[in-house]
Enzyme design. Structure first.
Site, mmCIF file in Angstrom:
data_model
loop_
_atom_site.group_PDB
_atom_site.id
_atom_site.type_symbol
_atom_site.label_atom_id
_atom_site.label_comp_id
_atom_site.label_asym_id
_atom_site.label_seq_id
_atom_site.Cartn_x
_atom_site.Cartn_y
_atom_site.Cartn_z
ATOM 1 N N HIS A 234 -2.298 37.824 39.946
ATOM 2 C CA HIS A 234 -1.489 38.768 39.160
ATOM 3 C C HIS A 234 -0.593 39.503 40.148
ATOM 4 O O HIS A 234 -0.595 39.182 41.337
ATOM 5 C CB HIS A 234 -2.436 39.708 38.389
ATOM 6 C CG HIS A 234 -1.733 40.661 37.469
ATOM 7 N ND1 HIS A 234 -0.654 40.303 36.709
ATOM 8 C CD2 HIS A 234 -1.993 41.965 37.160
ATOM 9 C CE1 HIS A 234 -0.270 41.355 36.002
ATOM 10 N NE2 HIS A 234 -1.051 42.375 36.258
ATOM 11 N N ASP A 288 -3.562 37.185 27.850
ATOM 12 C CA ASP A 288 -2.349 37.956 28.169
ATOM 13 C C ASP A 288 -1.107 37.309 27.546
ATOM 14 O O ASP A 288 -0.775 36.178 27.873
ATOM 15 C CB ASP A 288 -2.255 37.979 29.710
ATOM 16 C CG ASP A 288 -1.007 38.651 30.247
ATOM 17 O OD1 ASP A 288 -0.210 39.179 29.453
ATOM 18 O OD2 ASP A 288 -0.855 38.654 31.492
ATOM 19 N N HIS A 461 2.933 37.705 35.254
ATOM 20 C CA HIS A 461 2.291 37.238 34.022
ATOM 21 C C HIS A 461 2.624 35.776 33.757
ATOM 22 O O HIS A 461 3.770 35.350 33.889
ATOM 23 C CB HIS A 461 2.766 38.079 32.835
ATOM 24 C CG HIS A 461 2.414 39.529 32.966
ATOM 25 N ND1 HIS A 461 1.208 40.038 32.537
ATOM 26 C CD2 HIS A 461 3.094 40.566 33.498
ATOM 27 C CE1 HIS A 461 1.173 41.337 32.789
ATOM 28 N NE2 HIS A 461 2.304 41.684 33.375
ATOM 29 N N ASP A 536 0.756 65.713 27.167
ATOM 30 C CA ASP A 536 1.996 66.439 27.370
ATOM 31 C C ASP A 536 1.715 67.461 28.458
ATOM 32 O O ASP A 536 1.110 68.482 28.217
ATOM 33 C CB ASP A 536 2.342 67.122 26.045
ATOM 34 C CG ASP A 536 3.492 68.097 26.178
ATOM 35 O OD1 ASP A 536 4.141 68.110 27.235
ATOM 36 O OD2 ASP A 536 3.723 68.855 25.230
HETATM 37 ZN ZN ZN Z 1 -1.208 44.926 32.026
HETATM 38 ZN ZN ZN Z 2 -1.272 44.209 35.260
#
Ligand code: ZN
Ligand code: ZN
Length: 646
Positions: A234, A288, A461, A536
């Site tokens: 990755h 993914d 990816h 926030d």
């Molecule tokens: Zn991710």
């Molecule tokens: Zn990642």
């Protein structure tokens, strides 16, 4: 809402013989189909409904012994799949307990990934990520998945698996841990991921966290779950997929991954472990979807190194490179290319210091200390001897470059002949901002490289061919595309269809949807509580959309404050009405203010004469002023009347 009928009831090899037993087969949950689902009790569907369902790919219920045409199709489809080598059926114990799979985040965009796996009294969570807001969510710093389901079932929680160190997988951890009543729940992750999480939790002052460090060979048991980790490539080192063995069957969650035959650290995705898992039989695959629309296969990270070397070697003057600090391999390649060209490296950016320190301590990054420069010492070196590395997470490298381009950066100013490399992809929603900065840089005389004109970035990816390869390696019975916007999930579904997974076995879900599995098959149930939590500044909470709408409203149309002292007794306004305009554009603001004051005074005095309540008087003033402002400016700023009784 009553629970929905069982879905995708059959397991592949059983479709022929046991089909008649099934109550209902419906295709996995697209919103359209969901809406058309009949209630569980409503088994007598009209022909009309049959037609609708058939059209949308779903299967209407059949009475015992009856086989529909669609069923026969499914059967033949599954047979052809069987010929192509359907996985061995995982051994499943009979029993009433079902495995529940609940994605709480990650199905509505790239971010806030979080999935719950629950079996009986045991629950594990895979990933706890955040999402950065887009420009519609003003004043919001972070967005977390609504994890109240985990808090409500905390007694079942056996562990939190984090697949890798990116914010969209780790970022919600500080908040989740603060909300849990006990710290004894282990965080299960690789060495580098644990290191990065620890750094983050330290910043939040969260101590006494239990870590279980794992690697690509580890197997750990937590409650009913046997977790087997598998090394994957990755855009951050030490990423893991997790094979979750449950009494009902095995589930593979890929985490974020790509296939890279020449990764920088030499550790390739463990193909044989994936193939072994596939051979043993994987009931459900979660994979993914980020790159599902990208054609072909994704290039190797090593390609970037070659391009960087070439650009840096030929650069006439200073080189400035923007990248993400968590991309340790990219940082390594940038440093290697700089050293190869005889240049020293100056690092800017806060998160780089933290991440590179962790990565160096743990042995994931090797840079010769002598080659590093303090950004303040740049003046002592010739521009052609320098590479400036601006890193950060999300928008940070971009804002550093922007400041350099307009001369506001404290140590670097872009000048003619400089080379700027964007070795990163813009964060979704940030593309326009990147383009603006590129234009500023070119105006300063810099030569700019990004992924559109040089091989200076590759994705972390898997692209569509890689995703198909994974599907063929795993040969899952059921498939749940995760990690993506709706378009990515559907593109991933199409890839699964192409490799022969029948559509009834593919679930495109929404956050909070519940899938249940038992020895018979899969069922979609009513969703659990889901949504987002806005962070926030220091506040965490359920900002309703009203707050966001107000902020958007303020940013677009501005604000008008009307301050008046009133005397109920005398039924009149005392003194002048003060008008404050902010962000309201008018040609003559002084005249406009007096006009508004006059209108407000008249309205107030009328209300006072009529003995109106303070609440009603305020509303009348707001309406009257709003009307006047609209007539003059055609905008609707927020009107805030402040009435003080004297
Ligand atoms: Zn991710
Ligand atoms: Zn990642």
């Amino acid at each position: 809402m009553s629970s929905k009928p069982p879905m995708n009831k059959n397991t592949t090899p059983k479709l022929g013989d046991g089909g008649a037993k099934n109550t209902q087969k419906l295709s996995a949950g697209t919103a359209g189909i969901k809406g058309q689902l009949a209630k569980q009790g409503d088994r007598q569907m009209t022909k009309q409904k049959d037609k609708q369902l058939a059209k949308s790919g779903a299967k209407p219920e059949k009475e015992s012994g009856q086989k529909s045409k669609t069923q026969a199709n499914l059967q033949s489809k599954s047979k052809s799949r069987q010929r192509k080598s359907v996985p061995k059926r995982p051994v499943r114990k009979a029993g009433n307990t079902r495995l529940r799979v609940i994605p709480l985040g990650g199905l509505d965009g790239i971010g806030k990934n979080m999935t719950v796996f629950e079996y009986g009294d045991d629950m594990i969570v895979v990933d706890a990520g955040l999402m950065f807001p887009d420009d519609q969510q003003l004043g919001i710093d972070l967005i977390l998945p609504d994890y109240s389901y985990i808090i409500e079932n905390e007694h079942k929680l056996r562990g939190i698996v984090i697949t890798h160190g990116h914010e969209d997988h780790t970022g919600a951890l500080p908040w989740l841990l603060k909300d849990l009543s006990r710290r004894s729940v282990p965080i299960i992750a690789s060495k580098l991921t644990c290191g990065m999480i620890k750094g983050k939790l330290d910043e939040h002052g969260i101590k006494n966290v239990k870590y279980t460090e794992v690697n690509g060979e580890s197997t750990v048991q937590h409650g009913a779950f046997d977790l087997n980790f598998i090394h994957v490539n990755h855009s951050i080192p030490d990423a893991l997929a997790v094979l979750i063995k449950t009494p009902v069957g095995s589930v593979l969650h890929t985490g974020d991954f790509k296939f890279d035959q020449t990764p920088i650290d030499g550790k390739v995705t463990d193909y044989s472990a994936l193939a072994r898992a596939g051979d043993a039989g994987v009931m459900l695959l979660l994979s993914d979807s980020t790159g599902a629309e990208v054609p072909g296969a994704v290039q190797s990270e090593a390609e970037v190194g070659r391009a960087l070397q070439q650009i840096i070697r030929q650069a006439p003057r200073r080189v400035i490179i923007a990248s993400f600090s968590s991309h340790i391999h990219r940082v390594q390649q940038i440093c290697d290319a700089a050293v190869a060209a005889g240049r020293k490296i100056a690092v800017t950016g806060r998160s780089m210091l933290r991440n590179s320190q962790i990565a160096r301590e743990l042995g994931y990054l090797s840079i010769d200390e002598n080659m590093l420069l303090d950004a303040y010492d740049l003046r002592d070196h010739d521009p052609e001897d320098i590479v400036v590395l601006c890193t950060g997470s999300q928008g940070e490298p971009l804002s550093a470059l922007s400041r350099m381009a307009i001369g506001e950066h404290r140590s670097v100013r872009i000048s003619s002949g400089d080379t700027v490399i964007f070795s990163a992809t813009p964060v979704p929603g940030n593309e326009q901002a990147v383009n603006t900065v590129i234009n500023q840089l070119v105006k300063c005389g810099a030569t700019v490289y990004d992924k559109s004109n040089a091989m200076v970035h590759v994705s972390g990816h898997a692209a569509s061919e890689d995703l198909k390869l994974l599907l063929n390696l795993i040969k899952p019975e059921y498939f749940l595309p995760v990690h993506g916007e709706t378009r990515h999930l559907h593109a991933h579904k199409d890839l699964a269809l192409q490799v022969g997974i029948p559509k009834e076995y593919i679930f495109v879900l929404e956050n909070g949807d519940v899938l249940e599995f038992d020895a018979e098959g899969a069922y979609q149930k009513d969703p659990v509580h889901n949504g987002v939590i806005y962070v926030d500044g220091l506040n965490v909470g359920d900002f309703d959309s009203v707050v966001l709408r107000d902020r958007q409203h303020l940013s677009q149309d501005g604000i008008v404050t009307v301050v008046a002292n009133i005397s109920r007794r005398q039924k009149k306004v005392s003194g002048d009405v003060e008008i404050i305009l902010r962000g309201v554009s008018v040609s003559d603001s002084e005249f406009f203010q007096s006009e508004i004051a006059e209108r407000a005074t008249k309205t107030l005095e009328r209300n006072l004469r009529e003995n109106a309540t303070l609440h009603n008087a305020r509303r009348s003033v707001r309406d009257a002023v709003s009307q006047l402002v609209w007539e003059r400016t055609k905008t609707r700023p927020m009107i805030i009347p402040i009435l003080m009784e004297i």
